[in-house]
Motif scaffolding. Structure first.
Motif, PDB file in Angstrom:
ATOM      1  N   GLY A  86       0.795  -1.223   0.000  1.00 40.84           N
ATOM      2  CA  GLY A  86       0.000   0.000   0.000  1.00 40.84           C
ATOM      3  C   GLY A  86       0.825   1.270   0.000  1.00 40.84           C
ATOM      4  N   PHE A  87       2.124   1.140   0.375  1.00 40.15           N
ATOM      5  CA  PHE A  87       2.995   2.327   0.421  1.00 40.15           C
ATOM      6  C   PHE A  87       3.964   2.399  -0.751  1.00 40.15           C
ATOM      7  CE2 PHE A  87       1.763   1.620   4.845  1.00 40.15           C
ATOM      8  CZ  PHE A  87       1.323   2.890   5.189  1.00 40.15           C
ATOM      9  N   LEU A  88       3.837   1.478  -1.696  1.00 35.18           N
ATOM     10  CA  LEU A  88       4.740   1.507  -2.843  1.00 35.18           C
ATOM     11  C   LEU A  88       4.508   2.773  -3.666  1.00 35.18           C
ATOM     12  CD1 LEU A  88       4.724  -2.144  -4.212  1.00 35.18           C
ATOM     13  CD2 LEU A  88       6.620  -0.917  -3.148  1.00 35.18           C
ATOM     14  N   PRO A  89       5.594   3.431  -4.114  1.00 35.15           N
ATOM     15  CA  PRO A  89       5.403   4.583  -5.012  1.00 35.15           C
ATOM     16  C   PRO A  89       4.760   4.146  -6.316  1.00 35.15           C
ATOM     17  CG  PRO A  89       7.618   4.546  -4.078  1.00 35.15           C
ATOM     18  CD  PRO A  89       6.995   3.237  -3.728  1.00 35.15           C
ATOM     19  N   ALA A  90       4.049   5.074  -6.927  1.00 33.19           N
ATOM     20  CA  ALA A  90       3.315   4.750  -8.146  1.00 33.19           C
ATOM     21  C   ALA A  90       4.231   4.381  -9.298  1.00 33.19           C
ATOM     22  CB  ALA A  90       2.426   5.934  -8.543  1.00 33.19           C
ATOM     23  N   LYS A  91       5.482   4.871  -9.291  1.00 31.97           N
ATOM     24  CA  LYS A  91       6.384   4.621 -10.418  1.00 31.97           C
ATOM     25  C   LYS A  91       7.069   3.266 -10.346  1.00 31.97           C
ATOM     26  CE  LYS A  91       7.383   9.535 -11.087  1.00 31.97           C
ATOM     27  NZ  LYS A  91       8.431  10.579 -11.128  1.00 31.97           N
ATOM     28  N   VAL A  92       6.952   2.573  -9.196  1.00 24.47           N
ATOM     29  CA  VAL A  92       7.631   1.286  -9.037  1.00 24.47           C
ATOM     30  C   VAL A  92       6.965   0.237  -9.922  1.00 24.47           C
ATOM     31  CG1 VAL A  92       8.098  -0.584  -7.411  1.00 24.47           C
ATOM     32  CG2 VAL A  92       8.407   1.783  -6.712  1.00 24.47           C
ATOM     33  N   ASN A  93       7.799  -0.528 -10.649  1.00 26.85           N
ATOM     34  CA  ASN A  93       7.296  -1.606 -11.495  1.00 26.85           C
ATOM     35  C   ASN A  93       8.000  -2.891 -11.096  1.00 26.85           C
ATOM     36  OD1 ASN A  93       6.309  -3.286 -13.420  1.00 26.85           O
ATOM     37  ND2 ASN A  93       6.726  -1.927 -15.153  1.00 26.85           N
ATOM     38  N   LEU A  94       7.251  -3.842 -10.536  1.00 22.44           N
ATOM     39  CA  LEU A  94       7.811  -5.107 -10.058  1.00 22.44           C
ATOM     40  C   LEU A  94       7.764  -6.205 -11.109  1.00 22.44           C
ATOM     41  CD1 LEU A  94       6.222  -5.078  -6.490  1.00 22.44           C
ATOM     42  CD2 LEU A  94       8.520  -4.375  -7.148  1.00 22.44           C
ATOM     43  N   GLY A  95       7.427  -5.838 -12.316  1.00 30.12           N
ATOM     44  CA  GLY A  95       7.343  -6.836 -13.374  1.00 30.12           C
ATOM     45  C   GLY A  95       5.903  -7.134 -13.744  1.00 30.12           C
ATOM     46  N   SER A  96       5.753  -7.829 -14.858  1.00 27.07           N
ATOM     47  CA  SER A  96       4.395  -8.122 -15.347  1.00 27.07           C
ATOM     48  C   SER A  96       3.660  -9.083 -14.435  1.00 27.07           C
ATOM     49  CB  SER A  96       4.480  -8.699 -16.766  1.00 27.07           C
ATOM     50  OG  SER A  96       5.279  -9.883 -16.757  1.00 27.07           O
ATOM     51  N   PHE A  97       4.401  -9.918 -13.672  1.00 25.27           N
ATOM     52  CA  PHE A  97       3.732 -10.898 -12.803  1.00 25.27           C
ATOM     53  C   PHE A  97       3.236 -10.266 -11.503  1.00 25.27           C
ATOM     54  CE2 PHE A  97       3.891 -14.228  -9.504  1.00 25.27           C
ATOM     55  CZ  PHE A  97       2.948 -15.091 -10.044  1.00 25.27           C
ATOM     56  N   LEU A  98       4.060  -9.414 -10.864  1.00 26.09           N
ATOM     57  CA  LEU A  98       3.674  -8.829  -9.574  1.00 26.09           C
ATOM     58  C   LEU A  98       2.880  -7.539  -9.741  1.00 26.09           C
ATOM     59  CD1 LEU A  98       6.959  -9.381  -7.516  1.00 26.09           C
ATOM     60  CD2 LEU A  98       4.857 -10.722  -7.478  1.00 26.09           C
ATOM     61  N   GLY A  99       3.181  -6.762 -10.771  1.00 26.46           N
ATOM     62  CA  GLY A  99       2.421  -5.541 -11.000  1.00 26.46           C
ATOM     63  C   GLY A  99       3.219  -4.299 -10.651  1.00 26.46           C
ATOM     64  N   THR A 100       2.507  -3.189 -10.585  1.00 27.99           N
ATOM     65  CA  THR A 100       3.142  -1.895 -10.353  1.00 27.99           C
ATOM     66  C   THR A 100       2.721  -1.346  -8.990  1.00 27.99           C
ATOM     67  OG1 THR A 100       1.301  -0.714 -11.377  1.00 27.99           O
ATOM     68  CG2 THR A 100       3.069  -1.429 -12.826  1.00 27.99           C
ATOM     69  N   GLY A 101       3.220  -0.145  -8.700  1.00 26.47           N
ATOM     70  CA  GLY A 101       2.886   0.478  -7.427  1.00 26.47           C
ATOM     71  C   GLY A 101       1.631   1.317  -7.468  1.00 26.47           C
ATOM     72  N   ARG A 103      -2.419   2.282  -7.731  1.00 19.10           N
ATOM     73  CA  ARG A 103      -3.616   1.686  -7.111  1.00 19.10           C
ATOM     74  C   ARG A 103      -4.667   1.397  -8.181  1.00 19.10           C
ATOM     75  NH1 ARG A 103       0.037   1.902  -4.581  1.00 19.10           N
ATOM     76  NH2 ARG A 103       0.424   2.768  -2.508  1.00 19.10           N
ATOM     77  N   VAL A 104      -4.212   0.928  -9.335  1.00 17.08           N
ATOM     78  CA  VAL A 104      -5.140   0.619 -10.421  1.00 17.08           C
ATOM     79  C   VAL A 104      -5.102  -0.873 -10.679  1.00 17.08           C
ATOM     80  CG1 VAL A 104      -4.913   2.909 -11.451  1.00 17.08           C
ATOM     81  CG2 VAL A 104      -3.360   1.074 -12.150  1.00 17.08           C
ATOM     82  N   GLU A 105      -5.951  -1.321 -11.588  1.00 16.26           N
ATOM     83  CA  GLU A 105      -5.996  -2.738 -11.918  1.00 16.26           C
ATOM     84  C   GLU A 105      -4.641  -3.179 -12.475  1.00 16.26           C
ATOM     85  OE1 GLU A 105      -7.935  -6.246 -11.672  1.00 16.26           O
ATOM     86  OE2 GLU A 105      -8.772  -4.277 -11.133  1.00 16.26           O
ATOM     87  N   GLY A 106      -4.122  -4.289 -11.935  1.00 14.09           N
ATOM     88  CA  GLY A 106      -2.806  -4.761 -12.341  1.00 14.09           C
ATOM     89  C   GLY A 106      -1.696  -4.328 -11.411  1.00 14.09           C
ATOM     90  N   SER A 107      -2.003  -3.552 -10.381  1.00  9.61           N
ATOM     91  CA  SER A 107      -0.979  -3.142  -9.422  1.00  9.61           C
ATOM     92  C   SER A 107      -0.690  -4.279  -8.449  1.00  9.61           C
ATOM     93  CB  SER A 107      -1.441  -1.901  -8.658  1.00  9.61           C
ATOM     94  OG  SER A 107      -2.582  -2.207  -7.876  1.00  9.61           O
ATOM     95  N   PHE A 108       0.445  -4.174  -7.756  1.00  7.20           N
ATOM     96  CA  PHE A 108       0.840  -5.211  -6.803  1.00  7.20           C
ATOM     97  C   PHE A 108      -0.174  -5.328  -5.677  1.00  7.20           C
ATOM     98  CE2 PHE A 108       3.743  -6.472  -3.175  1.00  7.20           C
ATOM     99  CZ  PHE A 108       3.782  -7.803  -3.542  1.00  7.20           C
ATOM    100  N   PHE A 109      -0.680  -4.175  -5.218  1.00  8.33           N
ATOM    101  CA  PHE A 109      -1.650  -4.173  -4.128  1.00  8.33           C
ATOM    102  C   PHE A 109      -2.927  -4.909  -4.541  1.00  8.33           C
ATOM    103  CE2 PHE A 109      -5.224  -2.218  -1.874  1.00  8.33           C
ATOM    104  CZ  PHE A 109      -4.813  -2.362  -0.564  1.00  8.33           C
ATOM    105  N   LEU A 110      -3.476  -4.578  -5.706  1.00  5.37           N
ATOM    106  CA  LEU A 110      -4.712  -5.220  -6.148  1.00  5.37           C
ATOM    107  C   LEU A 110      -4.484  -6.662  -6.570  1.00  5.37           C
ATOM    108  CD1 LEU A 110      -6.578  -2.396  -8.090  1.00  5.37           C
ATOM    109  CD2 LEU A 110      -6.988  -3.256  -5.790  1.00  5.37           C
ATOM    110  N   ASN A 111      -3.253  -6.988  -7.062  1.00  3.81           N
ATOM    111  CA  ASN A 111      -2.965  -8.385  -7.384  1.00  3.81           C
ATOM    112  C   ASN A 111      -2.980  -9.255  -6.134  1.00  3.81           C
ATOM    113  OD1 ASN A 111      -2.778  -8.013 -10.096  1.00  3.81           O
ATOM    114  ND2 ASN A 111      -0.555  -7.720 -10.110  1.00  3.81           N
TER     115      ASN A 111
END
Length: 220
Positions: A86-101, A103-111
Motif C-alpha cells: 500500500g505504500f509503494l510509489p506509483a512509479k515502481v514496477n515489479l514486473g508483469s507478474f507482480l504488477g506496479t505500485g 492503485r489501479v488494476e494490475g498493481s501489486f496491491f490489487l494483485n
C-alpha cells in the motif's frame, strides 16, 4: 471519581445524541459532526491497538514454538507484504507478474487482493458449506414436530435454491422456496431485528442512566 467522570460523560453524550435529532439548530448539528469525527479517531486508535495485539500474539507464538506456529509465519509475512504494497510509489514496477505500485488494476496491491485474498476467502466459504451441512444434519433430526417442520423447510429451501431441485421436481419447488424466504423467513427476520433494536435501546438507556456499569470494569 474514577467511575463518576466516565458515567457523567456517558450521560451527557447519550442525552445529547438522543436530543439533537429534535433540535433544528446549527450548533447541535456541528457538535454532532465533531463527535462523529471523534468516533473515527477512536476507531483508528483501536485499529492500531488491534494490529499491535495481533502481531504480539503471533510473535509470542513463534518464539515459544507453540503448535501451529508455522501459520503465524505466514500471517506475519503477508501482513507486512500487504501493508508494504500500500505504500509503494506509483512509479515502481515489479514486473508483469507482480504488477506496479499504482492503485489501479494490475498493481501489486490489487494483485495481492484479487489473486491471494479473494481465493483464500472463497476457499474458506467453500469449506464452510460442508461444516454447515454437517451441522444441519445433526441439528435437523426429526425428534419432534417442530424439528420435523424445520427439517422439511430446510430441505425445500435447499432443493429450491440449487439447479438440480427444479430440474428434477419442477418449478414448484423453487416457487415454494421463494415463498418461504419471502414470507415466513422475512417475518421471523424482522421480528428478530425488532427484538435486537429494542434490546439495544434498553441497554443504551441503562448505560446512559448509569444502571449498567459493567463497561467500567469491576461490575457495579
Amino acid at each position: 471519581m474514577r467511575k463518576e467522570i466516565p458515567l457523567l460523560i456517558m450521560l451527557v453524550c447519550g442525552v445529547f445524541m438522543a436530543v439533537q435529532f429534535f433540535v433544528p439548530h446549527e450548533l447541535p448539528a456541528l457538535i454532532y459532526q465533531n463527535l462523529n469525527k471523534t468516533v473515527q479517531v477512536v476507531g483508528a486508535v483501536a485499529l492500531v491497538l488491534g494490529i499491535v495485539s495481533l502481531l504480539s500474539l503471533h510473535f509470542a507464538k513463534i518464539s515459544r514454538r507453540q503448535p501451529g506456529y508455522g501459520y503465524s509465519y505466514i500471517l506475519v509475512a503477508f501482513f507486512f507484504m500487504m501493508a508494504a504494497s500500500g505504500f509503494l510509489p506509483a512509479k515502481v514496477n515489479l514486473g508483469s507478474f507482480l504488477g506496479t505500485g499504482d492503485r489501479v488494476e494490475g498493481s501489486f496491491f490489487l494483485n495481492l487482493y484479487n489473486y491471494v485474498l479473494t481465493p483464500v476467502q472463497a476457499t474458506m466459504f467453500a469449506l464452510l458449506a460442508f461444516f454447515i451441512a454437517s451441522a444441519a444434519f445433526r441439528a435437523f433430526r426429526a425428534r419432534s414436530v417442530i424439528a420435523t417442520l424445520l427439517l422439511l423447510t430446510a430441505v425445500v429451501v435447499m432443493l429450491g435454491r440449487v439447479p438440480i431441485g427444479p430440474f428434477v421436481l419442477g418449478d414448484w419447488i423453487s416457487d415454494l422456496a421463494d415463498w418461504i424466504m419471502a414470507v415466513p423467513n422475512a417475518a421471523a427476520k424482522r421480528a428478530i431485528i425488532v427484538g435486537v433494536g429494542l434490546g439495544i435501546l434498553s441497554l443504551s438507556l441503562k448505560m446512559v442512566l448509569g444502571i449498567e456499569r459493567a463497561w467500567l470494569g469491576g461490575g457495579r
